[in-house]
Design an enzyme around this catalytic site. Structure first.
Site, mmCIF file in Angstrom:
data_model
loop_
_atom_site.group_PDB
_atom_site.id
_atom_site.type_symbol
_atom_site.label_atom_id
_atom_site.label_comp_id
_atom_site.label_asym_id
_atom_site.label_seq_id
_atom_site.Cartn_x
_atom_site.Cartn_y
_atom_site.Cartn_z
ATOM 1 N N PHE A 97 -1.115 -0.791 12.465
ATOM 2 C CA PHE A 97 -2.000 -0.283 11.407
ATOM 3 C C PHE A 97 -2.463 -1.374 10.428
ATOM 4 O O PHE A 97 -3.662 -1.494 10.169
ATOM 5 C CB PHE A 97 -1.281 0.840 10.644
ATOM 6 N N ASN A 98 -1.552 -2.125 9.825
ATOM 7 C CA ASN A 98 -1.938 -3.077 8.772
ATOM 8 C C ASN A 98 -2.972 -4.086 9.273
ATOM 9 O O ASN A 98 -3.920 -4.419 8.565
ATOM 10 C CB ASN A 98 -0.710 -3.832 8.242
ATOM 11 N N THR B 234 2.841 -6.069 2.585
ATOM 12 C CA THR B 234 3.308 -4.947 3.408
ATOM 13 C C THR B 234 2.194 -3.932 3.678
ATOM 14 O O THR B 234 2.460 -2.786 4.048
ATOM 15 C CB THR B 234 4.504 -4.236 2.745
ATOM 16 N N ASP C 56 0.852 -1.206 0.000
ATOM 17 C CA ASP C 56 0.000 0.000 0.000
ATOM 18 C C ASP C 56 0.884 1.252 0.000
ATOM 19 O O ASP C 56 0.849 2.070 0.921
ATOM 20 C CB ASP C 56 -0.959 -0.001 1.202
ATOM 21 N N ASN D 220 -2.522 2.648 3.467
ATOM 22 C CA ASN D 220 -1.935 3.976 3.712
ATOM 23 C C ASN D 220 -2.745 5.068 3.026
ATOM 24 O O ASN D 220 -2.847 6.194 3.529
ATOM 25 C CB ASN D 220 -0.491 4.014 3.196
ATOM 26 N N ASP E 290 6.703 1.152 2.028
ATOM 27 C CA ASP E 290 6.446 0.184 0.951
ATOM 28 C C ASP E 290 7.324 0.509 -0.266
ATOM 29 O O ASP E 290 7.908 -0.378 -0.888
ATOM 30 C CB ASP E 290 4.993 0.249 0.485
ATOM 31 N N HIS F 164 9.588 -0.141 8.409
ATOM 32 C CA HIS F 164 8.755 -1.328 8.607
ATOM 33 C C HIS F 164 8.837 -2.301 7.421
ATOM 34 O O HIS F 164 9.346 -3.401 7.544
ATOM 35 C CB HIS F 164 7.283 -0.922 8.785
ATOM 36 N N ASP F 165 8.306 -1.900 6.286
ATOM 37 C CA ASP F 165 8.129 -2.827 5.161
ATOM 38 C C ASP F 165 9.427 -3.369 4.580
ATOM 39 O O ASP F 165 9.492 -4.553 4.207
ATOM 40 C CB ASP F 165 7.292 -2.145 4.070
#
Ligand code: RIB
Ligand code: CA
Length: 312
Positions: free
Chosen positions: A165-166, A124, A10, A39, A15, A240-241
């Site tokens: 979040f995800n 992701t 996203d 996102n 990402d 993160h991703d």
């Protein structure tokens, strides 16, 4: 031919950096990139994926959009983190390729059916597309080698005190994925908050003289704005991703634990929480390898190595 992967994302700044890393080295062969809503709205994440692939001159990779919203819930977006475009900051080229005419789910299914070997799915963003794939084509589950996902946390939440979040955006989808029986490697906030890019690292990236590295430096500078808030108690931006891609390229950078993970979908305060049985008190068999530690310096070095590839 590297390890075949499909990336569902996203984009989103982190990402985008994960895509840059995935496209940089020969260890990975990207069979398709699909986008989900998270996102930002689906239209924006798909547009961003097309712009990123144009920047990387990777017109060969099919790109497609998936679901416009979570399985059951209204969409929540992270415009406060990634901006109104979902990828605010550096100017990007207009997309030089169209998205595939069909939906991400059918694109992924087609790739899985055509492959002579099982394929790793990297996720992701929220897991809506992956859950829909498994529901629409259950017979293709055995064509997925592993799901490598960024999401959740053992002790941390970043959208609520309990949820990352995800997973929070689509907890029902995450529940289906974690109960699918497909091997999972999970990169939650406990490890991604160790994968910090610091100001000195951004300066190092700025010194890499190619348009991709300069764009990544710009993305990081934008992404830093949100993470400079002292409430995060971080001295950098958590990438993160890109942890998913770094693990696929150099798994030795990470320490993982095999544990049982389930997803809270009903909790008044805890919906979207990844409930991780680190002490094995439930007796449930492990269903995920959860990354708990990362060698930050090695992670940053790998990112810089990937960016340097774009100078050639
Ligand atoms: O919580 C962080 C995750 O949510 C990352 O994947 C970020 O891109 C957003 O999707
Ligand atoms: Ca993401």
């Amino acid at each position: 031919m590297g390890e075949p992967i499909i990336i569902d994302c996203d984009p989103g700044h982190d990402d985008a950096i994960a895509l840059v890393m995935a496209c940089a080295l020969d260890q990975l062969t990207i069979k398709a990139i699909t986008t989900c809503a998270g996102n930002q709205t689906l239209d924006k994440t798909l547009y961003n994926a097309r712009r990123i692939l144009t920047l990387l001159n990777r017109h060969d990779i099919p790109v497609a959009g998936g679901a416009h919203k979570p399985l059951l819930r209204d969409l929540v977006v992270a415009n406060n983190v990634h901006g109104e475009s979902g990828l605010d900051g550096p100017e990007l080229p207009a997309p030089a390729m169209d998205a595939q005419p069909d939906n991400a789910i059918s694109v992924i299914a087609r790739v899985l059916e055509a492959s002579h070997q099982p394929i790793t799915v990297v996720a992701t963003g929220p897991l809506t597309n992956v859950a829909l794939l498994l529901a629409t084509y259950p017979h293709l589950a055995n064509r997925i080698k592993r799901i490598v996902l960024m999401g959740g946390g053992v002790t941390l939440g970043n959208w609520t005190p309990a949820a990352e979040f995800n997973i929070y955006v689509d907890p029902e989808a995450a529940h289906r994925v974690f109960h699918s029986g497909i091997p999972i490697t999970m990169f939650g906030l406990d490890v991604t908050h160790q994968a910090l890019v610091k100001d000195a690292d951004v300066a190092t990236i700025r010194a890499i003289d190619n348009p991709v590295a300069q764009t990544v430096a710009g993305w990081l500078e934008f992404f830093m704005c949100y993470h400079r808030d002292p409430k995060w108690q971080l001295d950098g931006s958590p990438l993160h991703d890109p942890c998913t891609i770094a693990w696929l390229i150099k798994p030795e950078l990470f320490d993982c634990e095999s544990v049982w993970v389930d997803i809270e979908t009903q909790g008044k305060l805890t919906t979207g929480m990844t409930v991780v049985d680190r002490y094995r008190v439930t007796g449930h068999a492990a269903n995920a390898d959860v990354a708990m530690k990362v060698n930050r310096e090695g992670f940053i070095s790998l990112l810089c190595d990937c960016l340097t590839q774009y100078s050639q």
